[in-house]
Design an enzyme around this catalytic site. Structure first.
Site, PDB file in Angstrom:
ATOM      1  N   LYS A 174     -41.961 -63.951  12.021  1.00 13.87           N
ATOM      2  CA  LYS A 174     -42.175 -62.595  11.512  1.00 13.87           C
ATOM      3  C   LYS A 174     -41.454 -62.329  10.195  1.00 13.87           C
ATOM      4  CE  LYS A 174     -43.458 -60.289  15.771  1.00 13.87           C
ATOM      5  NZ  LYS A 174     -43.149 -59.308  16.789  1.00 13.87           N
ATOM      6  N   LYS A 215     -52.074 -68.663  18.331  1.00 13.71           N
ATOM      7  CA  LYS A 215     -52.293 -67.756  19.470  1.00 13.71           C
ATOM      8  C   LYS A 215     -53.054 -66.504  19.032  1.00 13.71           C
ATOM      9  CE  LYS A 215     -48.313 -64.883  19.150  1.00 13.71           C
ATOM     10  NZ  LYS A 215     -47.172 -64.199  19.513  1.00 13.71           N
ATOM     11  N   LYS A 247     -52.815 -59.574  17.039  1.00 19.69           N
ATOM     12  CA  LYS A 247     -53.377 -58.545  16.172  1.00 19.69           C
ATOM     13  C   LYS A 247     -53.032 -58.839  14.719  1.00 19.69           C
ATOM     14  CE  LYS A 247     -51.319 -56.069  19.311  1.00 19.69           C
ATOM     15  NZ  LYS A 247     -50.687 -55.115  20.213  1.00 19.69           N
TER      16      LYS A 247
HETATM   17  P1  TYM Z   1     -46.127 -57.974  22.718  1.00 16.16           P
HETATM   18  O1  TYM Z   1     -46.284 -56.510  22.546  1.00 16.16           O
HETATM   19  O2  TYM Z   1     -46.334 -58.846  21.512  1.00 16.16           O
HETATM   20  O3  TYM Z   1     -47.114 -58.519  23.835  1.00 16.16           O
HETATM   21  C1  TYM Z   1     -47.201 -57.936  25.140  1.00 16.16           C
HETATM   22  C2  TYM Z   1     -47.420 -59.055  26.160  1.00 16.16           C
HETATM   23  O4  TYM Z   1     -48.622 -59.795  25.872  1.00 16.16           O
HETATM   24  C3  TYM Z   1     -48.329 -61.188  25.853  1.00 16.16           C
HETATM   25  N1  TYM Z   1     -49.203 -61.863  24.866  1.00 16.16           N
HETATM   26  C4  TYM Z   1     -50.005 -62.898  25.151  1.00 16.16           C
HETATM   27  N2  TYM Z   1     -50.255 -63.568  26.289  1.00 16.16           N
HETATM   28  C5  TYM Z   1     -51.177 -64.571  26.241  1.00 16.16           C
HETATM   29  N3  TYM Z   1     -51.835 -64.941  25.129  1.00 16.16           N
HETATM   30  C6  TYM Z   1     -51.615 -64.309  23.934  1.00 16.16           C
HETATM   31  N4  TYM Z   1     -52.272 -64.660  22.854  1.00 16.16           N
HETATM   32  C7  TYM Z   1     -50.666 -63.224  23.925  1.00 16.16           C
HETATM   33  N5  TYM Z   1     -50.214 -62.382  22.973  1.00 16.16           N
HETATM   34  C8  TYM Z   1     -49.328 -61.565  23.552  1.00 16.16           C
HETATM   35  C9  TYM Z   1     -46.865 -61.270  25.442  1.00 16.16           C
HETATM   36  O5  TYM Z   1     -46.280 -62.491  25.825  1.00 16.16           O
HETATM   37  C10 TYM Z   1     -46.268 -60.072  26.168  1.00 16.16           C
HETATM   38  O6  TYM Z   1     -45.935 -60.408  27.492  1.00 16.16           O
HETATM   39  N6  TYM Z   1     -41.170 -58.549  22.681  1.00 16.16           N
HETATM   40  C11 TYM Z   1     -42.292 -58.143  23.500  1.00 16.16           C
HETATM   41  C12 TYM Z   1     -42.180 -56.751  24.081  1.00 16.16           C
HETATM   42  C13 TYM Z   1     -40.942 -56.488  24.871  1.00 16.16           C
HETATM   43  C14 TYM Z   1     -40.642 -56.981  26.174  1.00 16.16           C
HETATM   44  C15 TYM Z   1     -39.398 -56.400  26.523  1.00 16.16           C
HETATM   45  C16 TYM Z   1     -41.288 -57.851  27.043  1.00 16.16           C
HETATM   46  C17 TYM Z   1     -39.933 -55.663  24.507  1.00 16.16           C
HETATM   47  N7  TYM Z   1     -38.986 -55.592  25.508  1.00 16.16           N
HETATM   48  C18 TYM Z   1     -38.798 -56.687  27.744  1.00 16.16           C
HETATM   49  C19 TYM Z   1     -40.682 -58.127  28.258  1.00 16.16           C
HETATM   50  C20 TYM Z   1     -39.445 -57.542  28.601  1.00 16.16           C
HETATM   51  C21 TYM Z   1     -43.550 -58.185  22.647  1.00 16.16           C
HETATM   52  O7  TYM Z   1     -43.504 -58.047  21.449  1.00 16.16           O
HETATM   53  O8  TYM Z   1     -44.711 -58.299  23.372  1.00 16.16           O
END
Ligand code: TYM
Length: 331
Positions: free
Chosen positions: A112, A192, A195
Site C-alpha cells: 500500500k 488477488k 477494489k
Molecule cells: P478488507 O476490508 O480488505 O477485507 C475484508 C475481508 O475480505 C477478505 N478478502 C478476500 N478474501 C478472499 N479473496 C480476496 N480476493 C479477498 N479480498 C479481501 C479479507 O481477507 C478480509 O477478511 N485489515 C482488514 C480489516 C480489519 C480486520 C480487523 C479484520 C480491521 N480490523 C480485525 C479482522 C480482524 C482489511 O482491510 O480487510
C-alpha cells in the site's frame, strides 16, 4: 460459553465476491454457534485519503451489505469502529509493545505504500489497530481471507508481548481461514481480487447482472491446454467461484461435470463461463433483493447504534483492566 469471534471490514467501496467468499459467508455461518462481533473499520479507512462524506455514507452502506449477506443483528454485534473509541486507546497501548521491525515487515504496508508520495504513520501502524480491534474483545477466532493472515500472526505476537510485560490477559487469536480465502482478479488472475486494482478486476456483490456477465465473459483464461495439464490461474479461479457457489446452493454437480470435461480436454471455456455466471447469480440475486428491501426500511442506524452500545460495554470492561495492568489512570 460459546467461543468469541471478531472480524472487520473496511468501508471503502462496494463489497466484492472475494470479500464474500473469503470472509463474509464464514462470518455468517459462524453465527450458528459462536458469540460473534463484526465491525466496519472506519478508523482503518482513513489511513488512506477518503472524503469524509463518502466515508460516512460508505460505512452505512457496508452495514446494509453485511446484513443482506446474512449477518444477523439479533444474534451478532454489528457496529462501526469509531463509535467505540476504546479501539484507538488500546491501539496506542499495544503500539508500545509492538516492534518497529515487525511492522516494517508487513506485506500489506509494503504494497500500500509502494510508489506513494505521502505515507502516513497511520498506514504503518494499521496492524496495531487491527490487533487492538481483536484483543479489545479478547476474541479467540478471527474469520479472514488469506491476505490477513500475516496481520493475525502479528496480533498473536502483540498479545504475547503484552502478556509478558503486564501479566496474562489476552488470548492469542487464531485465524479462521476457509475455502475461497484467495479469490483472484478476473482481468489478471495472478493478483488477488481487490477494489484498488480497478473495475475490471472485481465483481461486486451488488453489481448489475449485465456488468457481471460482461466481466465473466472477458475473464482471462488461457488459449486452451493439452488434456491432463494443470489448470491456468484464470481457469482455476473460475472453477473456484463455481465450486463455492455450488456449495452454497447445495449442488456441485455442474462443477464436477465441467472439471471432468477439463481433464479430458473437452471443456469449452464459454460453457465454464456461462455456468459460473448462472451459479454466481443464484447466490447474488437474493442478496441484492434483501439489500434493496433493507435500504428502504431505514433500520440500519438503530442496528448500528445498538451494536455499538453492546460492544462498548465489553470494550470498557476490558480497557479498564488494561489500564489497571499498565499503571494508567483508572476511574
Ligand atoms: P478488507 O476490508 O480488505 O477485507 C475484508 C475481508 O475480505 C477478505 N478478502 C478476500 N478474501 C478472499 N479473496 C480476496 N480476493 C479477498 N479480498 C479481501 C479479507 O481477507 C478480509 O477478511 N485489515 C482488514 C480489516 C480489519 C480486520 C480487523 C479484520 C480491521 N480490523 C480485525 C479482522 C480482524 C482489511 O482491510 O480487510
Amino acid at each position: 460459553m460459546a467461543q468469541r469471534v471478531f472480524s472487520g471490514i473496511q468501508p471503502t467501496g462496494t463489497l466484492h465476491i472475494g470479500n464474500y467468499f473469503g470472509a463474509i459467508r464464514n462470518w455468517a455461518s459462524l453465527q450458528e454457534d459462536h458469540d460473534c462481533i463484526y465491525c466496519i473499520v472506519d478508523y482503518h479507512a482513513i489511513t488512506t485519503e477518503i472524503d469524509p462524506q463518502v466515508l460516512r455514507a460508505a460505512s452505512r452502506s457496508m452495514a446494509l451489505d453485511l446484513i443482506a449477506c446474512g449477518i444477523d443483528p439479533q444474534r451478532t454485534i454489528l457496529f462501526t469502529q469509531s463509535a467505540v473509541p476504546e479501539h484507538a486507546e488500546l491501539a496506542w497501548i499495544l503500539g508500545c509493545v509492538t516492534g518497529y521491525g515487525d511492522l516494517a515487515r508487513m506485506i500489506q504496508f509494503k504494497d500500500k505504500s509502494a510508489g506513494k508520495k505521502f505515507i502516513s504513520a497511520g498506514l504503518f501502524i494499521y496492524p496495531v489497530l487491527q490487533a487492538a480491534d481483536i484483543l479489545l474483545y479478547r476474541a479467540a477466532g478471527v474469520p479472514v481471507g488469506e491476505d490477513q493472515v500475516q496481520h493475525l500472526e502479528l496480533s498473536r505476537r502483540i498479545a504475547r508481548r503484552f502478556n509478558a510485560r503486564f501479566g496474562e490477559f489476552f488470548p492469542e487469536p487464531e485465524p479462521i481461514v476457509g475455502k475461497g480465502a484467495r479469490i483472484m482478479s478476473l482481468a489478471d488472475p495472478t493478483i488477488k481480487m481487490s477494489k484498488s486494482a480497478g473495475e475490471a478486476h472485481y465483481i461486486g456483490v451488488m453489481e448489475d447482472e449485465r456488468s457481471i456477465r460482461g466481466k465473466i465473459r472477458s475473464a482471462v483464461t488461457d488459449i486452451g491446454l493439452e488434456p491432463g495439464t494443470t489448470m491456468s490461474p484464470g481457469v482455476a479461479n473460475l472453477f473456484e467461484v463455481l465450486d463455492l457457489s455450488g456449495e452454497l446452493l447445495g449442488d456441485q454437480s455442474i462443477a464436477a461435470e465441467l472439471c471432468s470435461e477439463f481433464q479430458s480436454g473437452k471443456l469449452m471455456y464459454s460453457h465454464l463461463k456461462d455456468a459460473v455466471f448462472e451459479s454466481l447469480m443464484q447466490v447474488l440475486r437474493p442478496i441484492g433483493e434483501r439489500r434493496r428491501e433493507l435500504e428502504t426500511s431505514g433500520i440500519v442506524e438503530d442496528i448500528l447504534r445498538e451494536g455499538a452500545d453492546k460492544a462498548r460495554v465489553i470494550a470498557r470492561e476490558n480497557i479498564t483492566k488494561v489500564r489497571e495492568m499498565a499503571g494508567l489512570v483508572v476511574g
